[in-house]
Design a protein around this motif. Structure first.
Motif, PDB file in Angstrom:
ATOM      1  N   SER A   1     -34.913   1.281  -9.097  1.00 16.31           N
ATOM      2  CA  SER A   1     -35.379  -0.031  -9.539  1.00 16.31           C
ATOM      3  C   SER A   1     -34.221  -1.006  -9.426  1.00 16.31           C
ATOM      4  N   PRO A   2     -34.387  -2.106  -8.719  1.00 14.57           N
ATOM      5  CA  PRO A   2     -33.282  -3.038  -8.514  1.00 14.57           C
ATOM      6  C   PRO A   2     -32.995  -3.872  -9.757  1.00 14.57           C
ATOM      7  N   LYS A   3     -31.864  -4.562  -9.720  1.00 21.70           N
ATOM      8  CA  LYS A   3     -31.549  -5.501 -10.794  1.00 21.70           C
ATOM      9  C   LYS A   3     -32.625  -6.566 -10.887  1.00 21.70           C
ATOM     10  N   SER A   4     -32.804  -7.089 -12.093  1.00 27.17           N
ATOM     11  CA  SER A   4     -33.749  -8.170 -12.284  1.00 27.17           C
ATOM     12  C   SER A   4     -33.365  -9.346 -11.394  1.00 27.17           C
ATOM     13  N   GLY A   5     -34.349  -9.884 -10.663  1.00 25.99           N
ATOM     14  CA  GLY A   5     -34.089 -11.011  -9.789  1.00 25.99           C
ATOM     15  C   GLY A   5     -33.725 -10.623  -8.364  1.00 25.99           C
ATOM     16  N   HIS A   6     -33.511  -9.341  -8.114  1.00 22.39           N
ATOM     17  CA  HIS A   6     -33.183  -8.873  -6.764  1.00 22.39           C
ATOM     18  C   HIS A   6     -34.435  -8.385  -6.048  1.00 22.39           C
ATOM     19  N   ASP A   7     -34.468  -8.607  -4.730  1.00 17.73           N
ATOM     20  CA  ASP A   7     -35.665  -8.243  -3.974  1.00 17.73           C
ATOM     21  C   ASP A   7     -35.375  -7.287  -2.823  1.00 17.73           C
ATOM     22  N   THR A   8     -34.104  -6.937  -2.632  1.00 19.16           N
ATOM     23  CA  THR A   8     -33.702  -6.111  -1.488  1.00 19.16           C
ATOM     24  C   THR A   8     -33.059  -4.827  -1.988  1.00 19.16           C
ATOM     25  N   VAL A   9     -33.464  -3.720  -1.418  1.00 20.76           N
ATOM     26  CA  VAL A   9     -32.922  -2.419  -1.804  1.00 20.76           C
ATOM     27  C   VAL A   9     -32.356  -1.708  -0.578  1.00 20.76           C
ATOM     28  N   SER A  10     -31.131  -1.223  -0.707  1.00 22.55           N
ATOM     29  CA  SER A  10     -30.489  -0.438   0.352  1.00 22.55           C
ATOM     30  C   SER A  10     -30.189   0.943  -0.193  1.00 22.55           C
ATOM     31  N   TRP A  11     -30.272   1.939   0.650  1.00 18.15           N
ATOM     32  CA  TRP A  11     -29.980   3.318   0.261  1.00 18.15           C
ATOM     33  C   TRP A  11     -28.762   3.817   1.035  1.00 18.15           C
ATOM     34  N   TYR A  12     -27.910   4.556   0.326  1.00 22.21           N
ATOM     35  CA  TYR A  12     -26.711   5.133   0.920  1.00 22.21           C
ATOM     36  C   TYR A  12     -26.597   6.599   0.520  1.00 22.21           C
ATOM     37  N   GLN A  13     -25.983   7.376   1.418  1.00 16.97           N
ATOM     38  CA  GLN A  13     -25.670   8.772   1.138  1.00 16.97           C
ATOM     39  C   GLN A  13     -24.159   8.916   1.023  1.00 16.97           C
ATOM     40  N   GLN A  14     -23.702   9.536  -0.068  1.00 15.07           N
ATOM     41  CA  GLN A  14     -22.272   9.747  -0.250  1.00 15.07           C
ATOM     42  C   GLN A  14     -21.978  11.232  -0.388  1.00 15.07           C
ATOM     43  N   ALA A  15     -21.417  11.807   0.654  1.00 17.27           N
ATOM     44  CA  ALA A  15     -20.989  13.207   0.589  1.00 17.27           C
ATOM     45  C   ALA A  15     -19.717  13.291  -0.247  1.00 17.27           C
ATOM     46  N   LEU A  16     -19.440  14.462  -0.761  1.00 20.58           N
ATOM     47  CA  LEU A  16     -18.295  14.664  -1.641  1.00 20.58           C
ATOM     48  C   LEU A  16     -16.991  14.278  -0.945  1.00 20.58           C
ATOM     49  N   GLY A  17     -16.232  13.391  -1.590  1.00 20.59           N
ATOM     50  CA  GLY A  17     -14.939  12.995  -1.047  1.00 20.59           C
ATOM     51  C   GLY A  17     -14.997  11.984   0.081  1.00 20.59           C
ATOM     52  N   GLN A  18     -16.170  11.407   0.322  1.00 16.93           N
ATOM     53  CA  GLN A  18     -16.311  10.435   1.408  1.00 16.93           C
ATOM     54  C   GLN A  18     -16.873   9.114   0.890  1.00 16.93           C
ATOM     55  N   GLY A  19     -16.827   8.111   1.743  1.00 20.55           N
ATOM     56  CA  GLY A  19     -17.421   6.830   1.396  1.00 20.55           C
ATOM     57  C   GLY A  19     -18.926   6.864   1.637  1.00 20.55           C
ATOM     58  N   PRO A  20     -19.658   5.996   0.970  1.00 19.01           N
ATOM     59  CA  PRO A  20     -21.111   5.943   1.183  1.00 19.01           C
ATOM     60  C   PRO A  20     -21.465   5.585   2.626  1.00 19.01           C
ATOM     61  N   GLN A  21     -22.540   6.198   3.118  1.00 17.55           N
ATOM     62  CA  GLN A  21     -23.048   5.922   4.463  1.00 17.55           C
ATOM     63  C   GLN A  21     -24.432   5.276   4.342  1.00 17.55           C
ATOM     64  N   PHE A  22     -24.637   4.178   5.059  1.00 17.58           N
ATOM     65  CA  PHE A  22     -25.891   3.419   4.991  1.00 17.58           C
ATOM     66  C   PHE A  22     -27.037   4.208   5.602  1.00 17.58           C
ATOM     67  N   ILE A  23     -28.142   4.318   4.843  1.00 18.78           N
ATOM     68  CA  ILE A  23     -29.336   5.000   5.356  1.00 18.78           C
ATOM     69  C   ILE A  23     -30.333   3.975   5.883  1.00 18.78           C
ATOM     70  N   PHE A  24     -30.825   3.113   5.017  1.00 20.09           N
ATOM     71  CA  PHE A  24     -31.710   2.025   5.418  1.00 20.09           C
ATOM     72  C   PHE A  24     -31.831   0.993   4.314  1.00 20.09           C
ATOM     73  N   GLN A  25     -32.508  -0.114   4.668  1.00 21.37           N
ATOM     74  CA  GLN A  25     -32.680  -1.233   3.748  1.00 21.37           C
ATOM     75  C   GLN A  25     -34.121  -1.722   3.792  1.00 21.37           C
ATOM     76  N   TYR A  26     -34.626  -2.108   2.622  1.00 28.22           N
ATOM     77  CA  TYR A  26     -35.995  -2.604   2.499  1.00 28.22           C
ATOM     78  C   TYR A  26     -36.023  -3.974   1.837  1.00 28.22           C
ATOM     79  N   TYR A  27     -36.830  -4.865   2.367  1.00 25.76           N
ATOM     80  CA  TYR A  27     -37.281  -6.033   1.635  1.00 25.76           C
ATOM     81  C   TYR A  27     -38.629  -6.445   2.176  1.00 25.76           C
ATOM     82  N   GLU A  28     -39.379  -7.151   1.352  1.00 25.67           N
ATOM     83  CA  GLU A  28     -40.771  -7.490   1.668  1.00 25.67           C
ATOM     84  C   GLU A  28     -41.557  -6.246   2.089  1.00 25.67           C
ATOM     85  N   GLU A  29     -41.232  -5.138   1.427  1.00 23.70           N
ATOM     86  CA  GLU A  29     -41.956  -3.873   1.572  1.00 23.70           C
ATOM     87  C   GLU A  29     -41.858  -3.259   2.967  1.00 23.70           C
ATOM     88  N   GLU A  30     -40.860  -3.695   3.736  1.00 21.30           N
ATOM     89  CA  GLU A  30     -40.693  -3.120   5.071  1.00 21.30           C
ATOM     90  C   GLU A  30     -39.237  -2.677   5.291  1.00 21.30           C
TER      91      GLU A  30
END
Lengths: 115, 115
Positions: free
Chosen positions: A24-53
């Protein structure tokens, strides 16, 4: 004002199973991005959604899919789980009202362990 | 291809000292550079961010220095405290016109502040 929330906090699955993570995003936010973070590494971008797409996708296979609901919350689904999918899955929210949507705020993450 | 290189991998600083973490990027389309702080088991928290049109930004004890011609930027933590002990990630974002609105992270720096 609640920040970004994610559920569940921890999850254990076996190879081949399917998993659904929620955000659930912060109040007032409309865009959600997902990241995968393996142990000891930086987050890797998976995908992003807004307007339900899905608007942007990183280098992840089709086993990773998502959805955004009218209230801006989002789900990340992973099918046919592999041992290598074990990671911390992070959700980040942002607002399209800010310049370029760059400012992303992260939730606490869901720790997924695949056995 | 790693687009954001971060160093050092780990750093030990005495209390009251200055912590310095460096990052270099390759993609000239990046135009937003945030730093995140992450404690074990938690999601990354936005610390401070900068755009290439300024060479320095300061917020409290945290300062970003930015060198656009060298494609490098750094985080300085003044008067480092034991509570600053965490993993720090630099990141870059090109927005919708610069390769997509997704954060590309460095590999992280594990900072330990000793008494």
């Amino acid at each position: 004002d609640a920040g970004v929330t994610q559920s569940p906090t921890h999850l254990i699955k076996t190879r081949g199973q399917q998993v659904t993570l929620r955000c659930s995003p912060k109040s007032g936010h409309d865009t959600v991005s997902w990241y995968q973070q393996a142990l000891g590494q930086g987050p890797q971008f998976i995908f992003q959604y807004y307007e339900e797409e899905e608007r942007q996708r990183g280098n992840f296979p089709d086993r990773f899919s998502g959805h955004q609901f009218p209230n801006y919350s989002s789900e990340l689904n992973v099918n046919a789980l592999l041992l290598g999918d074990s990671a911390l899955y992070l959700c980040a929210s942002s607002s399209r009202m800010t310049r370029g949507q760059e400012t992303q705020y992260f939730g606490p993450g869901t720790r997924l362990l695949v056995l | 291809q790693q687009q954001v290189k971060q160093s050092p991998q780990s750093l030990i600083v005495q209390k009251g000292g200055i912590s310095i973490i460096n990052c270099a990027y390759e993609n000239t389309a990046f135009d937003y550079f945030p730093w995140y702080q992450q404690f074990p088991g938690k999601g990354p928290a936005l610390l401070i961010a900068i755009r290439p049109d300024v060479s320095e930004k300061k917020e409290g004890r945290f300062t970003i220095s930015f060198n656009k011609s060298a494609k490098q930027f750094s985080l300085h933590i003044m008067d480092s405290q034991p509570g600053d002990s965490a993993t720090y990630f630099c990141a870059a974002n090109g927005g919708w016109t610069g390769g997509g609105n997704k954060l590309t992270f460095g590999t992280g720096t594990q900072l330990k502040v000793e008494l």
